[in-house]
Design an enzyme around this catalytic site. Structure first.
Site, PDB file in Angstrom:
ATOM      1  N   ALA A  73       0.824  -1.209   0.000  1.00  0.00           N
ATOM      2  CA  ALA A  73       0.000   0.000   0.000  1.00  0.00           C
ATOM      3  C   ALA A  73       0.856   1.256   0.000  1.00  0.00           C
ATOM      4  O   ALA A  73       1.963   1.277   0.544  1.00  0.00           O
ATOM      5  CB  ALA A  73      -0.920   0.006   1.222  1.00  0.00           C
ATOM      6  N   GLU A 141       2.079  -6.353   7.691  1.00  0.00           N
ATOM      7  CA  GLU A 141       1.066  -5.343   8.013  1.00  0.00           C
ATOM      8  C   GLU A 141       0.894  -5.092   9.506  1.00  0.00           C
ATOM      9  O   GLU A 141       0.603  -3.955   9.923  1.00  0.00           O
ATOM     10  CB  GLU A 141      -0.288  -5.744   7.397  1.00  0.00           C
ATOM     11  CG  GLU A 141      -0.394  -5.498   5.900  1.00  0.00           C
ATOM     12  CD  GLU A 141       0.084  -6.674   5.062  1.00  0.00           C
ATOM     13  OE1 GLU A 141      -0.231  -6.715   3.869  1.00  0.00           O
ATOM     14  OE2 GLU A 141       0.782  -7.562   5.603  1.00  0.00           O
TER      15      GLU A 141
END
Length: 267
Positions: A73, A141
């Site tokens: 991301a 993450e």
């Protein structure tokens, strides 16, 4: 080789005389292919075009960046987001990962350098992952306060088992290519700098086969995964019925008996 752009950072290139191998190229070099909202839209649009094109037998997902497949991301973009902005972005990013996962033809990821977080999830969405020795994969993450949200919590355990996936996700560990091969995180280890060439060569070998057969075999593999054996066999039978009376089946049998290469009608 022809090229079509989908937004600023995604391209589709067609390979070979018949163009049966299509390469979906991540091309945002200044950000190491970090997935922004606009890039997610480009991936979704490119996959939709591929899915609608019956002339494509196999897709390859690759990167133009020398040191990264995709770093996940775009955290610089997200740093400016409000909670409302993040919720507005979510359908776009989820659609991009789903679009790769649901490509109807076999897909091969060509990975070098960093494939982390959402970047590795894009590779996981493909059927086969080819990597070179520079590849580093992982789902880190939890180290930034989120979880894998591009399919990682579901796709990784299907690849390597629940306990191994839990260890990798809970630690956020980055895994180098040689170890990744042994753990089943990647499938083919190419020579350095040859991940793209190896992936395209593998795709070309697949693309020699019946397009109808390839699409049906992928459908059976994907839909049968995780079901009980009887249900899986029913899934397989349904997929078989879609090819048994196809032009490709007739051409394949005729070519075999006539000792020649088949000319697939693709229907």
């Amino acid at each position: 080789m022809s090229e079509q752009r989908f937004g600023e950072w995604v391209a589709v290139r067609r390979h070979g005389d018949a163009g049966r191998v299509a390469e979906l190229v991540l091309d945002r070099p200044k950000a190491m292919n970090a997935v922004s909202t606009d890039m997610a839209r480009g991936i979704t649009e490119a996959c939709a075009a591929l899915a609608a094109d019956r002339s494509v037998s196999v897709a390859v997902l690759s990167s133009t960046h020398e040191r990264a497949f995709c770093v996940g991301a775009d955290l610089k973009e997200r740093n400016s987001f409000s909670d409302a902005d993040l919720m507005k972005q979510r359908p776009h990013t989820r659609a991009a990962y789903t679009a790769v996962l649901e490509l109807p033809m076999p897909s091969v990821a060509a990975v070098h350098g960093f494939a982390l977080g959402g970047g590795y999830e894009l590779a996981l969405a493909c059927d086969v992952i080819v990597a070179d020795p520079t590849a580093v994969v992982g789902l880190p993450e939890v180290s930034v306060g989120v979880i894998p949200g591009g399919g990682g919590t579901q796709l990784l355990p299907r690849r390597v088992g629940a306990a191994r996936a839990a260890q990798l996700i809970f630690t956020g560990r980055r895994v180098p290519a040689a170890e990744a091969l042994g753990l089943g995180l990647i499938d083919v280890l190419a020579e350095e700098g040859q991940d793209g060439a190896e992936a395209l060569a593998l795709a070309a070998r697949m693309a020699r086969n019946s397009p109808v057969g390839l699409w049906a075999a992928k459908r059976a593999l994907r839909l049968g995964q995780g079901t009980d054996l009887r249900t899986g066999l029913d899934v397989e039978d349904a997929a078989w019925r879609t090819v048994a009376f196809s032009g490709d089946r007739a051409e394949g049998v005729a070519a075999f008996n006539e000792k020649r290469d088949p000319v697939w009608p693709g229907e």
